[in-house]
Design a protein around this motif. Structure first.
Motif, PDB file in Angstrom:
ATOM      1  N   ILE A   1       0.818  -1.209   0.000  1.00 17.99           N
ATOM      2  CA  ILE A   1       0.000   0.000   0.000  1.00 17.99           C
ATOM      3  C   ILE A   1       0.858   1.268   0.000  1.00 17.99           C
ATOM      4  O   ILE A   1       0.427   2.324  -0.456  1.00 17.99           O
ATOM      5  CB  ILE A   1      -1.013  -0.047   1.175  1.00 17.99           C
ATOM      6  CG1 ILE A   1      -2.198   0.871   0.899  1.00 17.99           C
ATOM      7  CG2 ILE A   1      -0.373   0.226   2.498  1.00 17.99           C
ATOM      8  CD1 ILE A   1      -3.418   0.545   1.701  1.00 17.99           C
TER       9      ILE A   1
ATOM     10  N   LEU B   1      -5.422  -2.985   7.613  1.00 17.73           N
ATOM     11  CA  LEU B   1      -4.420  -3.159   6.554  1.00 17.73           C
ATOM     12  C   LEU B   1      -3.338  -2.088   6.660  1.00 17.73           C
ATOM     13  O   LEU B   1      -2.142  -2.376   6.560  1.00 17.73           O
ATOM     14  CB  LEU B   1      -5.132  -3.045   5.205  1.00 17.73           C
ATOM     15  CG  LEU B   1      -4.427  -3.581   3.979  1.00 17.73           C
ATOM     16  CD1 LEU B   1      -4.272  -5.077   4.082  1.00 17.73           C
ATOM     17  CD2 LEU B   1      -5.209  -3.223   2.730  1.00 17.73           C
ATOM     18  N   LEU B   2      -3.749  -0.868   6.908  1.00  9.67           N
ATOM     19  CA  LEU B   2      -2.781   0.219   7.004  1.00  9.67           C
ATOM     20  C   LEU B   2      -1.942   0.120   8.265  1.00  9.67           C
ATOM     21  O   LEU B   2      -0.753   0.428   8.262  1.00  9.67           O
ATOM     22  CB  LEU B   2      -3.507   1.566   6.961  1.00  9.67           C
ATOM     23  CG  LEU B   2      -3.861   1.985   5.548  1.00  9.67           C
ATOM     24  CD1 LEU B   2      -4.967   2.999   5.536  1.00  9.67           C
ATOM     25  CD2 LEU B   2      -2.639   2.538   4.849  1.00  9.67           C
ATOM     26  N   ALA B   3      -2.563  -0.351   9.341  1.00  8.85           N
ATOM     27  CA  ALA B   3      -1.816  -0.465  10.593  1.00  8.85           C
ATOM     28  C   ALA B   3      -0.778  -1.583  10.485  1.00  8.85           C
ATOM     29  O   ALA B   3       0.245  -1.551  11.158  1.00  8.85           O
ATOM     30  CB  ALA B   3      -2.766  -0.745  11.750  1.00  8.85           C
ATOM     31  N   ALA B   4      -1.043  -2.576   9.625  1.00  8.65           N
ATOM     32  CA  ALA B   4      -0.129  -3.715   9.526  1.00  8.65           C
ATOM     33  C   ALA B   4       0.981  -3.483   8.518  1.00  8.65           C
ATOM     34  O   ALA B   4       2.012  -4.141   8.580  1.00  8.65           O
ATOM     35  CB  ALA B   4      -0.914  -4.968   9.145  1.00  8.65           C
ATOM     36  N   ALA B   5       0.802  -2.557   7.607  1.00  6.52           N
ATOM     37  CA  ALA B   5       1.810  -2.344   6.571  1.00  6.52           C
ATOM     38  C   ALA B   5       3.105  -1.842   7.195  1.00  6.52           C
ATOM     39  O   ALA B   5       3.059  -1.010   8.095  1.00  6.52           O
ATOM     40  CB  ALA B   5       1.295  -1.347   5.543  1.00  6.52           C
ATOM     41  N   PRO B   6       4.257  -2.353   6.730  1.00  6.64           N
ATOM     42  CA  PRO B   6       5.518  -1.907   7.317  1.00  6.64           C
ATOM     43  C   PRO B   6       5.756  -0.434   7.031  1.00  6.64           C
ATOM     44  O   PRO B   6       5.509   0.034   5.922  1.00  6.64           O
ATOM     45  CB  PRO B   6       6.576  -2.746   6.592  1.00  6.64           C
ATOM     46  CG  PRO B   6       5.846  -3.781   5.845  1.00  6.64           C
ATOM     47  CD  PRO B   6       4.455  -3.312   5.651  1.00  6.64           C
ATOM     48  N   ASP B   7       6.201   0.265   8.034  1.00  6.65           N
ATOM     49  CA  ASP B   7       6.507   1.683   7.859  1.00  6.65           C
ATOM     50  C   ASP B   7       7.601   2.040   8.854  1.00  6.65           C
ATOM     51  O   ASP B   7       7.477   1.771  10.036  1.00  6.65           O
ATOM     52  CB  ASP B   7       5.252   2.522   8.119  1.00  6.65           C
ATOM     53  CG  ASP B   7       5.482   3.976   7.769  1.00  6.65           C
ATOM     54  OD1 ASP B   7       5.629   4.266   6.581  1.00  6.65           O
ATOM     55  OD2 ASP B   7       5.542   4.804   8.678  1.00  6.65           O
TER      56      ASP B   7
ATOM     57  N   VAL C   1       0.230  -8.786   4.806  1.00  2.00           N
ATOM     58  CA  VAL C   1       0.818  -7.864   5.795  1.00  2.00           C
ATOM     59  C   VAL C   1       0.279  -8.060   7.207  1.00  2.00           C
ATOM     60  O   VAL C   1       1.027  -7.944   8.179  1.00  2.00           O
ATOM     61  CB  VAL C   1       0.649  -6.382   5.380  1.00  2.00           C
ATOM     62  CG1 VAL C   1       1.660  -6.014   4.338  1.00  2.00           C
ATOM     63  CG2 VAL C   1      -0.744  -6.070   4.956  1.00  2.00           C
ATOM     64  N   VAL C   2      -1.011  -8.353   7.333  1.00  2.00           N
ATOM     65  CA  VAL C   2      -1.582  -8.482   8.675  1.00  2.00           C
ATOM     66  C   VAL C   2      -0.949  -9.681   9.386  1.00  2.00           C
ATOM     67  O   VAL C   2      -0.517  -9.602  10.537  1.00  2.00           O
ATOM     68  CB  VAL C   2      -3.114  -8.637   8.599  1.00  2.00           C
ATOM     69  CG1 VAL C   2      -3.696  -8.803   9.984  1.00  2.00           C
ATOM     70  CG2 VAL C   2      -3.736  -7.435   7.916  1.00  2.00           C
TER      71      VAL C   2
ATOM     72  N   ARG D   1       2.751  -9.095  10.328  1.00  2.00           N
ATOM     73  CA  ARG D   1       2.960  -8.338  11.553  1.00  2.00           C
ATOM     74  C   ARG D   1       2.647  -9.185  12.775  1.00  2.00           C
ATOM     75  O   ARG D   1       3.384  -9.178  13.752  1.00  2.00           O
ATOM     76  CB  ARG D   1       2.086  -7.084  11.540  1.00  2.00           C
ATOM     77  CG  ARG D   1       2.317  -6.166  12.714  1.00  2.00           C
ATOM     78  CD  ARG D   1       1.775  -4.798  12.427  1.00  2.00           C
ATOM     79  NE  ARG D   1       2.568  -4.142  11.424  1.00  2.00           N
ATOM     80  CZ  ARG D   1       3.500  -3.222  11.712  1.00  2.00           C
ATOM     81  NH1 ARG D   1       3.736  -2.885  12.940  1.00  2.00           N
ATOM     82  NH2 ARG D   1       4.182  -2.661  10.750  1.00  2.00           N
TER      83      ARG D   1
ATOM     84  N   SER E   1      11.789  -1.275   5.304  1.00  2.00           N
ATOM     85  CA  SER E   1      10.845  -0.643   6.238  1.00  2.00           C
ATOM     86  C   SER E   1      10.529  -1.598   7.382  1.00  2.00           C
ATOM     87  O   SER E   1      10.523  -1.218   8.549  1.00  2.00           O
ATOM     88  CB  SER E   1       9.532  -0.301   5.541  1.00  2.00           C
ATOM     89  OG  SER E   1       9.743   0.286   4.316  1.00  2.00           O
ATOM     90  N   LEU E   2      10.270  -2.851   7.020  1.00  2.00           N
ATOM     91  CA  LEU E   2       9.929  -3.858   8.013  1.00  2.00           C
ATOM     92  C   LEU E   2      11.119  -4.092   8.936  1.00  2.00           C
ATOM     93  O   LEU E   2      10.983  -4.222  10.148  1.00  2.00           O
ATOM     94  CB  LEU E   2       9.553  -5.154   7.294  1.00  2.00           C
ATOM     95  CG  LEU E   2       9.109  -6.303   8.167  1.00  2.00           C
ATOM     96  CD1 LEU E   2       7.801  -5.976   8.829  1.00  2.00           C
ATOM     97  CD2 LEU E   2       8.969  -7.556   7.330  1.00  2.00           C
TER      98      LEU E   2
ATOM     99  N   GLU F   1      11.679  -1.591  11.640  1.00  2.00           N
ATOM    100  CA  GLU F   1      10.754  -1.749  12.750  1.00  2.00           C
ATOM    101  C   GLU F   1      11.172  -2.873  13.689  1.00  2.00           C
ATOM    102  O   GLU F   1      10.984  -2.791  14.893  1.00  2.00           O
ATOM    103  CB  GLU F   1       9.355  -2.098  12.210  1.00  2.00           C
ATOM    104  CG  GLU F   1       8.587  -0.938  11.679  1.00  2.00           C
ATOM    105  CD  GLU F   1       7.147  -1.344  11.428  1.00  2.00           C
ATOM    106  OE1 GLU F   1       6.534  -1.955  12.316  1.00  2.00           O
ATOM    107  OE2 GLU F   1       6.635  -1.056  10.333  1.00  2.00           O
TER     108      GLU F   1
ATOM    109  N   LEU G   1       4.260   5.451   4.288  1.00  2.00           N
ATOM    110  CA  LEU G   1       2.809   5.526   4.367  1.00  2.00           C
ATOM    111  C   LEU G   1       2.348   6.814   5.023  1.00  2.00           C
ATOM    112  O   LEU G   1       1.230   7.256   4.843  1.00  2.00           O
ATOM    113  CB  LEU G   1       2.301   4.358   5.206  1.00  2.00           C
ATOM    114  CG  LEU G   1       1.794   3.162   4.435  1.00  2.00           C
ATOM    115  CD1 LEU G   1       1.362   2.105   5.397  1.00  2.00           C
ATOM    116  CD2 LEU G   1       0.646   3.572   3.533  1.00  2.00           C
TER     117      LEU G   1
END
Lengths: 337, 335
Positions: free
Chosen positions: A230, A269-275, B186-187, B190, B215-216, B219, B260
């Motif tokens: 995303i 989905l947005l909370a899980a995306a790596p950032d 992605v869910v 994580r 990015s991952l 974190e 993001l």
């Protein structure tokens, strides 16, 4: 700062439009006499693609992202509902001439640049063929000029050397560029890109996305960018469509969707995306059970109800209607109706 | 904290028809107890080759041609077959990218747990193995009654969690994770990484985490090593990798991941292609793609140097601390 907003909202022209798109795939029968069962891959999907815009289609694997692009290219046929191209229903395109015209306008790019070019032929062959089929080019010199121009446009230089190379001599990013060049050679207006960068190296990925951006702005192409990433969708797309289990969940302006998501699934989905601005310890929004359901024509209710923390009785009983909660921001959720 | 594993000048070669290709060249790093070290880089840069070398899983045509790997002070490269067998899984275990191909499709999960315990003499009876396997499924949040299921009955995310449970079966000191979540959504990604972190806190094992998603990695990891064509070019604290890169390659990688949140900036990636390892130029391997390359870079190969407060970098033209904030190097014009 990226200049994303090229067209004003009032000037937008719709290219591809899907209306209530539904597709069922037959499942294998358990025995010869058991009734045929179906899997509903897309259910009542609506979206619009605009001229010179990029529409990002995001969602997890198996949510129907590629299926929607495949219906648009007439690889699959919708069970009900329709896709129209500049106002014309694609199902009415049947004659050879019409099909050829349509396929010239709407082209698809695939995920795997290693499998989509013929390893036995040079790049020249791959680019020359569409030019021969779609345009009446007789002189050798004109063909050479065209080929060189195309390769220059997609950033493959020196064109002379690249033309004589075989696919295995090019890197993944270069092959994807050859493919983008092919759509340019044909003169496609709408390019459906099915995860075009997911098999490319990170350092090369942005280059391909930038090329797509450039084709959009300078050559007026419109893109459908299918992805599960995303963050890259935010980078190049004006509109974003979030799919879950074959259903439209949220559709609207990309910045609006990524910065102010309304549907519980988009939020997850947005909370899980790596950032990098986040930490792994940040808690995900609450949700229940992890299995994504498999949809079938008999099922009722909202597909996300089984995982949604805010699900109510009605969520299990009938599918919510699509609602416009703000200008150009559509959502399919009972919480908003 | 003490170094759990210390890699010194590790070299791995692949023997090809055109001669030897050095996939990992003089790589040195340490992993401390309970630490998460990330290795990032493009495909073919040698990150997985290092992971395989740490467990000595290489088979011809790959060959560890030099260096030392000290695990608690013992050199793994000197181990014979029997001590290797004991070392693998007991001290270091590994989670691969594709969980389905790690699990035996014709045996139940229960049997595969038993297989691990039996091979290391960790249980006296099948019954004891079942009890232990149940506990392990519990810690990765899989219902106990799924123990007698076959791999195909699990979803992708659950399979990966089963593999993690198996990797933790003998309480190893080091867990190597080679792109463990690349194939997952992605869910679930994580969820799994949060679980691994939680287990790490509980059992205090170290993690070597390999992925190409920077990015991952920022974190998840404590420290990150950046690799380019078989060499380690920078090792630093994970946040510093993005905010204060020293090596131009790290700078370029950081510029290749759209974010993001925050302002949307035009990104550039890195021009050119990764190096062909069978044809290595003299000097710095990144010089051809580097915006800071000088004559010195093209002639002499830089060695890893420690910069106080910043970490290790192998570069003649280390970028200033302010590189990312943009005063010295305007990001749009560099590439």
């Amino acid at each position: 700062m990226l200049t994303k907003k090229l067209n004003k909202v009032s000037e937008r022209q719709v290219t591809l439009e899907a209306k209530d798109l539904t597709i069922d795939f037959p499942k294998a029968k358990k025995s010869l006499f058991s009734p045929r069962e179906y899997l509903r891959a897309l259910n009542g999907l609506n979206f619009k693609m605009y001229d010179r815009h990029c529409l990002a289609v995001v969602g997890e694997s198996g949510c129907g992202k590629s299926t929607s692009a495949r219906i648009a290219t007439k690889i699959h046929h919708a069970t009900s509902g329709s896709i129209s191209y500049r106002g014309r229903d694609v199902d009415t395109i049947v004659s050879n001439q019409d099909l050829r015209d349509y396929r010239r306008d709407v082209q698809m790019i695939f995920q795997d640049p290693f499998g989509s070019l013929n390893p036995l032929h040079t790049i020249r062959y791959h680019l020359e063929r569409p030019l021969r089929i779609y345009f009446d080019i007789t002189s050798r010199a004109e063909m050479e000029d065209r080929l060189a121009a195309i390769l220059n446009q997609v950033g493959l230089t020196p064109a002379k050397d690249v033309l004589e190379k075989f696919p295995h001599q090019l890197s993944g990013g270069q092959r994807q560029r050859v493919f983008l060049g092919k759509t340019l050679a044909i003169g496609a207006h709408v390019i459906l890109a099915d995860e075009p960068t997911s098999m490319l190296d990170v350092s090369i990925r942005i280059g391909v996305l930038n090329l797509m951006n450039q084709m959009k702005h300078e050559m007026g192409k419109s893109f459908m960018y299918i992805t599960h990433d995303i963050a890259t969708a935010r980078y190049i797309a004006e509109e974003t469509l979030v799919l879950y289990c074959g259903h439209m969940v949220e559709f609207g302006d990309t910045e609006e969707i990524t910065q102010n998501p309304q549907h519980p699934y988009t939020q997850l989905l947005l909370a899980a995306a790596p950032d990098p601005n986040r930490s792994i310890h940040d808690k995900l929004p609450t949700y229940r059970s992890q299995e994504t359901p498999v949809w079938s024509p008999e099922k009722m209710g909202c597909p996300y109800a089984t995982r949604c923390p805010q699900a109510r009785v009605e969520c299990f009983e009938h599918l919510p209607e699509v609602k416009e909660i703000a200008p150009d921001h559509f959502i399919r959720c009972h919480l908003f109706s | 904290m003490t170094a759990l594993i210390e890699v010194k000048n590790l070299c791995v070669d692949y023997i090809t028809l055109n001669g030897r290709v050095r996939a990992v060249n003089n790589v040195s790093f340490t992993i401390e107890e309970g630490e998460i070290l990330g290795l990032a880089g493009e495909s073919g840069c040698g990150k997985s080759t290092i992971a395989f070398a740490l467990m000595r899983l290489h088979r011809p045509p790959a060959l560890i041609s030099g260096g030392e790997i000290l695990f608690n002070g013992e050199n793994i490269l000197d181990f014979d077959e029997e001590s290797l067998r004991k070392f693998r899984w007991k001290d270091t275990s590994m989670v691969f990218q594709s969980a389905m191909s790690c699990l035996n499709p014709v045996k139940t999960i229960e049997y595969q747990f038993y297989d691990i315990f039996k091979a290391h003499g960790a249980v006296a009876s099948r019954q004891e193995s079942i009890v232990k396997a149940r506990e392990l499924l519990n810690i990765v949040d899989i219902p106990e009654e799924r123990l007698f299921d076959y791999p195909h009955q699990f979803s992708g995310g659950m399979r990966q969690r089963v593999v993690i449970a198996m990797a933790l079966a003998l309480k190893p000191k080091l867990l190597i994770m080679d792109e463990p979540t690349t194939a997952l959504d992605v869910v679930i990604q994580r969820e799994i990484l949060q679980k691994v972190y939680q287990l790490k806190q509980q059992f205090n094992f170290a993690v070597l985490f390999i992925t190409h998603d920077l990015s991952l990695m920022v974190e998840f990891c404590d420290r990150i090593g950046i690799m380019y064509s078989g060499q380690l070019v920078e090792v630093a604290e994970s946040k510093a990798i993005l905010t204060q890169p020293q090596h131009p390659y790290t700078f370029g990688l950081g510029n290749a991941f759209p974010t993001l949140t925050g302002e949307l900036k035009a990104m550039t990636g890195i021009p050119g292609m990764p190096l062909d390892l069978s044809n290595i130029p003299s000097g710095c391997r990144f010089a051809e793609r580097c915006f800071k390359a000088s004559e010195l870079c093209r002639q002499t190969e830089p060695a890893l140097h420690y910069q106080p407060e910043r970490g290790w970098a192998a570069c003649h033209q280390v970028l200033p601390v302010t590189a990312r904030t943009g005063q010295d190097i305007p990001t749009e014009d560099v590439y």
